[in-house]
Motif scaffolding. Structure first.
Motif, PDB file in Angstrom:
ATOM      1  N   GLN A  28     -58.923 -64.651  34.688  1.00 50.73           N
ATOM      2  CA  GLN A  28     -60.094 -64.285  35.457  1.00 50.73           C
ATOM      3  C   GLN A  28     -61.310 -65.027  34.926  1.00 50.73           C
ATOM      4  OE1 GLN A  28     -60.963 -60.012  34.160  1.00 50.73           O
ATOM      5  NE2 GLN A  28     -62.886 -61.047  34.070  1.00 50.73           N
ATOM      6  N   PRO A  29     -62.359 -65.107  35.726  1.00 51.10           N
ATOM      7  CA  PRO A  29     -63.600 -65.706  35.235  1.00 51.10           C
ATOM      8  C   PRO A  29     -64.190 -64.868  34.115  1.00 51.10           C
ATOM      9  CG  PRO A  29     -63.942 -64.597  37.322  1.00 51.10           C
ATOM     10  CD  PRO A  29     -62.460 -64.632  37.090  1.00 51.10           C
ATOM     11  N   ALA A  30     -64.848 -65.539  33.206  1.00 54.65           N
ATOM     12  CA  ALA A  30     -65.471 -64.825  32.098  1.00 54.65           C
ATOM     13  C   ALA A  30     -66.571 -63.917  32.620  1.00 54.65           C
ATOM     14  CB  ALA A  30     -66.069 -65.828  31.105  1.00 54.65           C
ATOM     15  N   PRO A  31     -66.709 -62.703  32.092  1.00 50.70           N
ATOM     16  CA  PRO A  31     -67.764 -61.806  32.534  1.00 50.70           C
ATOM     17  C   PRO A  31     -69.144 -62.441  32.399  1.00 50.70           C
ATOM     18  CG  PRO A  31     -66.169 -60.649  31.164  1.00 50.70           C
ATOM     19  CD  PRO A  31     -65.845 -62.115  31.099  1.00 50.70           C
ATOM     20  N   LEU A  47     -53.508 -68.102  45.083  1.00 51.00           N
ATOM     21  CA  LEU A  47     -52.478 -67.566  44.213  1.00 51.00           C
ATOM     22  C   LEU A  47     -52.926 -67.700  42.774  1.00 51.00           C
ATOM     23  CD1 LEU A  47     -49.399 -68.993  46.018  1.00 51.00           C
ATOM     24  CD2 LEU A  47     -50.375 -66.722  46.158  1.00 51.00           C
ATOM     25  N   VAL A  48     -53.669 -66.712  42.331  1.00 53.93           N
ATOM     26  CA  VAL A  48     -54.260 -66.756  41.005  1.00 53.93           C
ATOM     27  C   VAL A  48     -53.762 -65.570  40.217  1.00 53.93           C
ATOM     28  CG1 VAL A  48     -56.415 -66.801  39.720  1.00 53.93           C
ATOM     29  CG2 VAL A  48     -56.298 -67.801  41.976  1.00 53.93           C
ATOM     30  N   ALA A  49     -53.115 -65.801  39.100  1.00 54.12           N
ATOM     31  CA  ALA A  49     -52.728 -64.706  38.217  1.00 54.12           C
ATOM     32  C   ALA A  49     -52.445 -65.273  36.857  1.00 54.12           C
ATOM     33  CB  ALA A  49     -51.520 -63.970  38.767  1.00 54.12           C
ATOM     34  N   VAL A  50     -51.990 -64.425  35.962  1.00 48.44           N
ATOM     35  CA  VAL A  50     -51.791 -64.867  34.614  1.00 48.44           C
ATOM     36  C   VAL A  50     -50.622 -64.152  33.996  1.00 48.44           C
ATOM     37  CG1 VAL A  50     -54.114 -65.628  34.087  1.00 48.44           C
ATOM     38  CG2 VAL A  50     -53.580 -63.237  34.045  1.00 48.44           C
ATOM     39  N   ILE A  51     -49.900 -64.861  33.130  1.00 53.02           N
ATOM     40  CA  ILE A  51     -48.717 -64.285  32.506  1.00 53.02           C
ATOM     41  C   ILE A  51     -48.818 -64.496  31.000  1.00 53.02           C
ATOM     42  CG2 ILE A  51     -46.212 -64.301  32.488  1.00 53.02           C
ATOM     43  CD1 ILE A  51     -47.432 -63.654  35.158  1.00 53.02           C
ATOM     44  N   GLY A  52     -48.625 -63.516  30.175  1.00 55.96           N
ATOM     45  CA  GLY A  52     -48.687 -63.765  28.746  1.00 55.96           C
ATOM     46  C   GLY A  52     -48.846 -62.514  27.920  1.00 55.96           C
ATOM     47  N   PRO A 167     -60.918 -44.895  34.764  1.00 57.14           N
ATOM     48  CA  PRO A 167     -61.219 -43.646  35.465  1.00 57.14           C
ATOM     49  C   PRO A 167     -61.015 -43.744  36.972  1.00 57.14           C
ATOM     50  CG  PRO A 167     -63.249 -44.794  34.963  1.00 57.14           C
ATOM     51  CD  PRO A 167     -62.142 -45.606  34.348  1.00 57.14           C
ATOM     52  N   HIS A 168     -60.605 -44.916  37.455  1.00 58.62           N
ATOM     53  CA  HIS A 168     -60.480 -45.147  38.892  1.00 58.62           C
ATOM     54  C   HIS A 168     -59.020 -45.130  39.326  1.00 58.62           C
ATOM     55  CE1 HIS A 168     -64.708 -46.150  38.862  1.00 58.62           C
ATOM     56  NE2 HIS A 168     -64.485 -47.001  37.891  1.00 58.62           N
ATOM     57  N   ARG A 169     -58.701 -44.295  40.290  1.00 54.87           N
ATOM     58  CA  ARG A 169     -57.335 -44.156  40.780  1.00 54.87           C
ATOM     59  C   ARG A 169     -56.752 -45.475  41.241  1.00 54.87           C
ATOM     60  NH1 ARG A 169     -58.543 -41.303  44.837  1.00 54.87           N
ATOM     61  NH2 ARG A 169     -58.181 -42.688  46.601  1.00 54.87           N
ATOM     62  N   VAL A 170     -57.498 -46.243  42.019  1.00 56.97           N
ATOM     63  CA  VAL A 170     -56.942 -47.472  42.576  1.00 56.97           C
ATOM     64  C   VAL A 170     -56.747 -48.519  41.479  1.00 56.97           C
ATOM     65  CG1 VAL A 170     -57.160 -49.213  44.369  1.00 56.97           C
ATOM     66  CG2 VAL A 170     -58.102 -46.939  44.746  1.00 56.97           C
ATOM     67  N   MET A 171     -57.637 -48.562  40.523  1.00 51.98           N
ATOM     68  CA  MET A 171     -57.450 -49.489  39.406  1.00 51.98           C
ATOM     69  C   MET A 171     -56.179 -49.120  38.647  1.00 51.98           C
ATOM     70  SD  MET A 171     -59.278 -52.131  38.485  1.00 51.98           S
ATOM     71  CE  MET A 171     -60.024 -53.091  37.148  1.00 51.98           C
ATOM     72  N   ARG A 172     -55.959 -47.833  38.430  1.00 48.00           N
ATOM     73  CA  ARG A 172     -54.709 -47.420  37.774  1.00 48.00           C
ATOM     74  C   ARG A 172     -53.498 -47.853  38.590  1.00 48.00           C
ATOM     75  NH1 ARG A 172     -52.052 -43.011  39.222  1.00 48.00           N
ATOM     76  NH2 ARG A 172     -53.928 -41.838  39.777  1.00 48.00           N
ATOM     77  N   GLU A 173     -53.565 -47.675  39.884  1.00 43.34           N
ATOM     78  CA  GLU A 173     -52.446 -48.074  40.741  1.00 43.34           C
ATOM     79  C   GLU A 173     -52.193 -49.577  40.663  1.00 43.34           C
ATOM     80  OE1 GLU A 173     -52.887 -44.514  44.100  1.00 43.34           O
ATOM     81  OE2 GLU A 173     -53.987 -46.397  44.343  1.00 43.34           O
ATOM     82  N   LEU A 174     -53.251 -50.349  40.531  1.00 41.92           N
ATOM     83  CA  LEU A 174     -53.072 -51.794  40.390  1.00 41.92           C
ATOM     84  C   LEU A 174     -52.411 -52.136  39.059  1.00 41.92           C
ATOM     85  CD1 LEU A 174     -56.451 -53.078  41.875  1.00 41.92           C
ATOM     86  CD2 LEU A 174     -54.164 -53.412  42.835  1.00 41.92           C
ATOM     87  N   SER A 207     -52.528 -58.830  39.461  1.00 40.12           N
ATOM     88  CA  SER A 207     -53.376 -59.154  38.318  1.00 40.12           C
ATOM     89  C   SER A 207     -54.627 -59.898  38.758  1.00 40.12           C
ATOM     90  CB  SER A 207     -52.603 -59.973  37.286  1.00 40.12           C
ATOM     91  OG  SER A 207     -52.119 -61.172  37.840  1.00 40.12           O
ATOM     92  N   SER A 208     -54.513 -60.691  39.818  1.00 44.84           N
ATOM     93  CA  SER A 208     -55.689 -61.382  40.339  1.00 44.84           C
ATOM     94  C   SER A 208     -56.708 -60.406  40.899  1.00 44.84           C
ATOM     95  CB  SER A 208     -55.273 -62.369  41.434  1.00 44.84           C
ATOM     96  OG  SER A 208     -54.470 -63.394  40.922  1.00 44.84           O
TER      97      SER A 208
END
Length: 369
Positions: A28-31, A47-52, A167-174, A207-208
């Motif tokens: 992801q981009p740096a904050p 198609l952006v994601a990361v594995i590691g 604390p966010h339901r959808v973030m947990r689901e992701l 993850s993206s």
């Protein structure tokens, strides 16, 4: 692995033939970083994601770090929705409407995990021939796939405390869907066949989405635009809280909306061809009259598309899919309201729904395998 350079001839979506093309795993981009290197990702699927893996990611749950689902503080003492007992899952009581997330304590922790992931898969696997089964791999190719599988499984394990902490339901689901699909892909490698690549594409999109939700937070676009988006109603039902260490796929059997979802995305990609040729680094104050006119026309298309996908989510009868559809609709609406005063950081708002749309489409594709 470095981020891909801007695409020639404009900053259209980075989309190497999705869903059949190969994902380019990247962090992801740096904050807080503002820049011009990010693509629109409005009409196609980047198609952006990361594995590691990173060693020893430490997270600590702060008692008052609960949320009402809108990035705001809520009372402490989250409990399981089903039993009312004390839980270590901070989002257990989040049953409210889906909204744009303006803060999340897991963003700092997921960033180094995802950045390390990228380094684990940049030695050939990211350019793999996904159509070739394991029975035809050379020893070198097999080593690349096995390293990717190990990295994905390690990353999935490190996401477990983050799934509990948000604390966010959808973030947990992701987080949970990344965990389950990353593990499934790793499990598939010894007997890999082409359909198994859909498992990687799902974890990729998931993850993206997490990355760019955090990017929108870190760059301020989420907080700047979210007050302008009309709130949704609370869903009729939410998925039960399970064990983040052993999550289940949100799609385990074919559902009717999968075909309609794919058709809607294909039409949207067609409708956005001209918009995707434009440069996201140019703020609205510098747009030409032609670009202003184009932005007005695509805003209408985006709004209609958001409502269409949200309706499909509701019709699915699948609570997690409904959450993802609600979230992508709200982020796309946030981008629409940002258009008249667009700043480059607002592009994160466009990337989130694109990744969520890809998540659902590739999960549907994975059922065919």
């Amino acid at each position: 692995m470095t981020l891909p350079p801007p695409q020639p001839g404009g900053h259209g979506p980075y989309d190497p033939g999705f869903p059949g093309g190969q994902p380019q795993w990247q962090p992801q981009p740096a904050p807080r970083r503002r820049g011009s290197g990010w693509k629109w990702a409005l009409g196609g699927v980047a198609l952006v994601a990361v594995i590691g893996v990173t060693a020893g990611v430490t997270v600590s749950v702060v008692d008052n770090d609960k949320s009402d689902g809108r990035g705001n503080s809520a009372p402490t003492g989250a409990s399981h929705a089903s039993g009312g007992t004390t839980s270590d899952i901070a989002s257990a009581n989040d049953t409210g409407p889906v909204a744009i997330i303006t803060e999340d304590p897991t963003c700092a922790a997921q960033d180094p995990i995802l950045r390390t992931m990228a380094n684990r898969t940049g030695d050939g696997w990211d350019k793999r021939d996904a159509a070739k089964p394991a029975s035809e791999w050379t020893p070198e190719v097999r080593a690349q796939f096995e390293e990717a599988g190990t990295a994905m499984r390690s990353a999935a394990d490190q996401m477990i405390p983050l799934a509990k902490l948000t604390p966010h339901r959808v973030m947990r689901e992701l987080y949970e869907q990344f965990i389950v699909y990353a593990r499934a892909y790793a499990d598939s490698i010894p007997t890999y066949t082409a359909p198994d690549d859909n498992l990687a594409l799902v974890s990729n999109a998931t993850s993206s989405a997490i990355s760019h939700i955090c990017g929108a937070i870190g760059n301020g676009s989420a907080a700047a635009r979210s007050p302008l988006v009309p709130p949704l109603s609370a869903p009729a039902q939410v998925a039960p809280v399970g064990d983040p260490a052993d999550p289940q796929r949100f799609l385990e059997k074919p559902i009717a909306v999968c075909g309609d979802w794919s058709s809607a995305r294909e039409q949207y990609r067609h409708d956005m061809i001209e918009w995707n040729k434009t440069d996201p680094a140019i703020p609205a104050s510098q747009w030409t009259p032609e670009l202003k006119a184009l932005s007005e026309s695509v805003a209408t298309v985006m709004s209609g598309y958001a409502s269409r996908l949200q309706e499909l989510g509701e019709r699915s009868g699948n609570p997690a899919l409904g959450d993802f559809a609600d979230m992508l609709a709200q982020y796309r609406r946030a981008f629409v309201v940002a258009i008249p005063t667009y700043q480059p950081a607002d592009n994160y708002l466009a990337m989130v729904p694109t990744r969520l749309e890809a998540l659902i489409e590739t999960a549907c594709d994975a059922l065919d395998g």
